[in-house]
Design an enzyme around this catalytic site. Structure first.
Site, PDB file in Angstrom:
ATOM      1  N   ASP A 119      -9.665  -3.349  -5.794  1.00  0.00           N
ATOM      2  CA  ASP A 119      -9.119  -2.489  -4.747  1.00  0.00           C
ATOM      3  C   ASP A 119      -9.639  -1.069  -4.931  1.00  0.00           C
ATOM      4  OD1 ASP A 119      -7.564  -1.085  -2.904  1.00  0.00           O
ATOM      5  OD2 ASP A 119      -5.770  -2.250  -3.326  1.00  0.00           O
ATOM      6  N   HIS A 124      -8.561  -4.436  -1.479  1.00  0.00           N
ATOM      7  CA  HIS A 124      -7.292  -3.932  -0.954  1.00  0.00           C
ATOM      8  C   HIS A 124      -6.610  -4.945  -0.035  1.00  0.00           C
ATOM      9  CE1 HIS A 124      -4.439  -0.746  -0.176  1.00  0.00           C
ATOM     10  NE2 HIS A 124      -4.589  -0.900   1.126  1.00  0.00           N
ATOM     11  N   SER A 147       0.850  -1.187   0.000  1.00  0.00           N
ATOM     12  CA  SER A 147       0.000   0.000   0.000  1.00  0.00           C
ATOM     13  C   SER A 147       0.893   1.249   0.000  1.00  0.00           C
ATOM     14  CB  SER A 147      -0.954  -0.036   1.199  1.00  0.00           C
ATOM     15  OG  SER A 147      -1.982   0.912   1.056  1.00  0.00           O
TER      16      SER A 147
END
Length: 708
Positions: free
Chosen positions: A645, A680, A559
């Site tokens: 995501d 995600h 991330s």
């Protein structure tokens, strides 16, 4: 049939800001409804599968190791709420957990029952395996039980896009209620009357912006909009105090917050602001009762001299006490300290629990409330050099025991109950690790790297005791954003790396919160490059001290930590033999320039606003991984993303890998793996997650040169 590396076509698209024109050749990959985009992603998946085919046996071994060390049929330590003990259980062969409860024997019984196998009188409240049937992805969002224990509100996501469906169940009859609410955010909060539920919805950018009130038994079309935040830089949260006396709306940006409260017994009333928002000041509110009087405990980072006064900013926060009807009339209870970051305060009927951070480690203290008011607080002490401790599930306002959780890199998670009166620490459960695991076979310790500006960067180092001296296979992990702290935590899966002689290192770089708020402030916006150079300094330190060598070193981050991976790939590719980037934020300038994209506007306080500020634009462009791909030799890279995501769009790593492959020199392999049905958090279900861990770990073993 041999698959060649996919070469994405170039479709030049010009973008001009602040007089600077950029040609983006791969922006066309953003349209996931385009069959050509899907074909490209599938071609990348096929290439990745081919290039890692030789690791299949190792992947199987690692998966089997994770599975064999895990007690697949297990139960959590029960937590008391009202007349019930609540717990979760996992069953061998099942991907998801079950939420259960059994009755409390007597009102004075606070010792959790020791459960195993069949539990007499067990009620299964929710079986996520049933909820997940027929879906390739499943995530449980809200799981909220009314204060009387009769009703359950829960929400599920079967797409990975973090938009949930909220449903209700009568736990007295096990019957589903007809109420259903679509496209909500994760949480749900009951009012004390058990007849109303508050929930949130998100805007088109996935920002939680609105609070709604649902009256049980009525259609969702009649739900009342309680609060809406129009400012796109703010998010909205909702909850209740542990005392159940107040409902609370939380409104916050990255640098400013505001709280609104309402008595829970009056759920259809009007919320009122506790303290009006003041730009640059964050605060939180907890309800306490002192000498029979309702008080608000207010934690804030305004002036060190108190709310609304002039003076130096309380960067690491202070704690103040105020009457509920006059929240600005505050008395400072815990003053600001430069060396301690006050993180949270939990209030109970007769004590407070303080959570804070000192010397890069979490701390926990108990503070009694007696007839004379607040007493003296006492910090709990632990022996390990590196550890993490925090409060566990403690839903009851009046309870004699405090549930807390302790772990370290080499100590499996331990659940304790702390007797508030006697000070006794009661071990309720230690995370079982099957097989021949012995904590004494491993060591952990703190080391320090020195950044170019002289700042000391803490490192956490974990390894087996029998790893020989000299350059060893090493995995260096980093994150460094949002004031998130990478605290010590045990991992069953990680044993498969440690037992192959790999040294695991966490670089606690600036931008995180390990060393206090200043650590975060010096790794965001126009100081963001400190995050990247700190990580490079950490890698160089490990090499210079003989801990590892570039041919044995792999970097890992996901991330915002994936942004870190992309940046160090450009800054110091020669230091690494591999870079693993999970859902990486590697095209930040494109994303932060587009306010229509999910969560962009709310991110401007973290990164700066390149639309309005040329200095920010130039600074971000100078470190953006995608913008700075060059014709040079990069290490092997494995980028992993998910097509659904909503936080870091799949297009970012897709564009990055395409640009790298078209530009780089040398023969290092670039791999892109896209989960075609996840969000995600990646794949769902514990067995799928273990398979994914095995895939990544096998690649890490190969790139570090560890024994297979």
């Amino acid at each position: 049939m041999t698959v060649t590396p996919p070469i994405a076509k170039k479709v030049p698209l010009e973008r001009t800001h602040h007089g600077d024109t950029v040609v983006d050749n791969y922006e066309w990959l953003r349209d996931k409804e385009d069959a050509e985009v899907i074909a490209y992603l599938e071609a990348e998946n096929a290439y990745t599968q081919q290039q890692t085919a030789g690791l299949e046996e190792l992947r199987g071994q690692i998966f089997d190791e994770i599975k064999s060390r895990t007690q697949e049929t297990d139960l959590s330590v029960p937590t008391r709420m009202g007349d019930w003990w609540y717990y979760s259980r996992t069953i061998e062969g099942k991907s998801y957990g079950l939420q259960c409860r059994c009755a409390v024997d007597s009102p004075d019984d606070w010792t959790p029952p020791t459960l195993s196998g069949e539990v007499p009188g067990e009620q299964v409240l929710l079986d996520s395996n049933i909820e997940a049937e027929g879906h390739t992805f499943f995530s449980l969002g809200a799981f909220s039980i009314s204060q009387d224990g009769n009703l359950l509100a829960y929400s599920t996501d079967t797409e990975g896009d973090e938009r949930y469906t909220l449903r209700f169940k009568d736990l007295r009859t096990d019957e589903m209620l007809p109420d259903t609410i679509e496209k909500v955010s994760t949480g749900a909060t009951w009012s004390i009357d058990h007849g109303h539920v508050f929930y949130q919805t998100v805007d088109e950018s996935w920002r939680p912006d609105t609070v709604w009130r649902h009256k049980l038994g009525t259609p969702s079309s009649e739900d009342v909009k309680v609060f809406h935040e129009p400012d796109e830089s703010y998010w909205v949260g909702f909850g209740s105090t542990r005392s159940e006396k107040y409902l609370m709306i939380w409104v916050g940006s990255k640098i400013t917050s505001e709280c609104l409260v309402l008595e829970s017994e009056n759920p259809e009333g009007e919320f009122r602001v506790v303290l009006p928002r003041e730009t640059g000041v964050e605060y939180s509110v907890e309800h306490a009762v002192v000498n029979g009087e309702d008080r608000f405990l207010i934690q804030h980072n305004g002036s060190v001299n108190g709310w609304g006064t002039d003076g130096e900013k309380a960067e690491n926060f202070l704690l103040a006490d105020a009457p509920v009807d006059d929240p600005s009339n505050q008395t400072i209870l815990i003053p600001h300290r430069d060396d301690v970051r006050l993180e949270d305060v939990d209030a109970f009927a007769d004590h407070l629990v303080l959570n804070y951070r000192r010397e890069a480690l979490t701390r926990l203290a108990i503070w009694p409330i007696g007839p004379e008011g607040y007493g003296d607080y006492e910090e709990l002490e632990f022996e390990e050099e590196l550890f993490a401790v925090g409060a566990g599930s403690n839903p009851e306002w009046t309870q004699p025991l405090l549930r807390l959780v302790y772990t370290s890199f080499i100590t499996p998670g331990q659940v304790y109950d702390y007797d508030v009166k006697s000070g006794e620490l009661l071990l309720r459960k230690a995370q079982p690790v099957l097989g021949d695991f012995r904590a004494d076979d491993y060591v952990q310790h703190r080391d320090w790297a020195v950044a170019a500006d002289g700042t000391r960067i803490p490192l956490s180092i974990v390894l087996r005791k029998d790893v020989p001296e000299g350059p060893a296979p090493t995995l260096l992990y980093g994150y460094g954003s949002y004031e998130a702290s990478m605290d010590p935590a045990f991992s069953v899966a990680r044993l498969s790396l440690l037992d192959r002689g790999i040294v695991f290192v966490v670089a606690h770089v600036r931008g995180g919160g390990e060393m206090g708020r200043h650590w975060y402030e010096n790794g965001k916006t126009l100081t963001k490059k400190n995050t990247f150079t700190d990580f490079v300094s950490a890698a160089q330190h490990l090499i210079d001290t003989g801990r590892t060598a570039p041919k044995h070193l792999v970097a890992d981050g996901g991330s915002a930590g994936g942004l870190l991976m992309g940046a160090v790939a450009n800054l110091a590719p020669e230091l690494f033999n591999g870079i693993l980037a999970n859902v990486p934020f590697v095209d930040p300038l494109t994303s932060i320039l587009d306010p229509s994209l999910p969560l962009t506007v709310i991110e401007w306080d973290e990164w700066g606003n390149p639309l309005a500020d040329k200095e920010v634009y130039d600074y971000m462009k100078s470190y953006s991984p995608y913008e700075n791909v060059e014709a040079k030799d990069y290490p092997a890279i494995l980028a992993i993303t998910s097509i659904n995501d909503t936080r870091v769009l799949y297009v970012e790593p897709a564009k990055w890998v395409a640009a790298l492959r078209a530009t780089k020199t040398g023969d290092s392999d670039l791999l892109l793996k896209t989960e075609m049905s996840a969000g995600h958090g990646g794949v769902s279900g514990r067995y799928e997650k273990w398979k994914e861990a095995a895939f990544e770990y096998a690649w890490i073993v190969q790139q570090t040169g560890a024994r297979m």
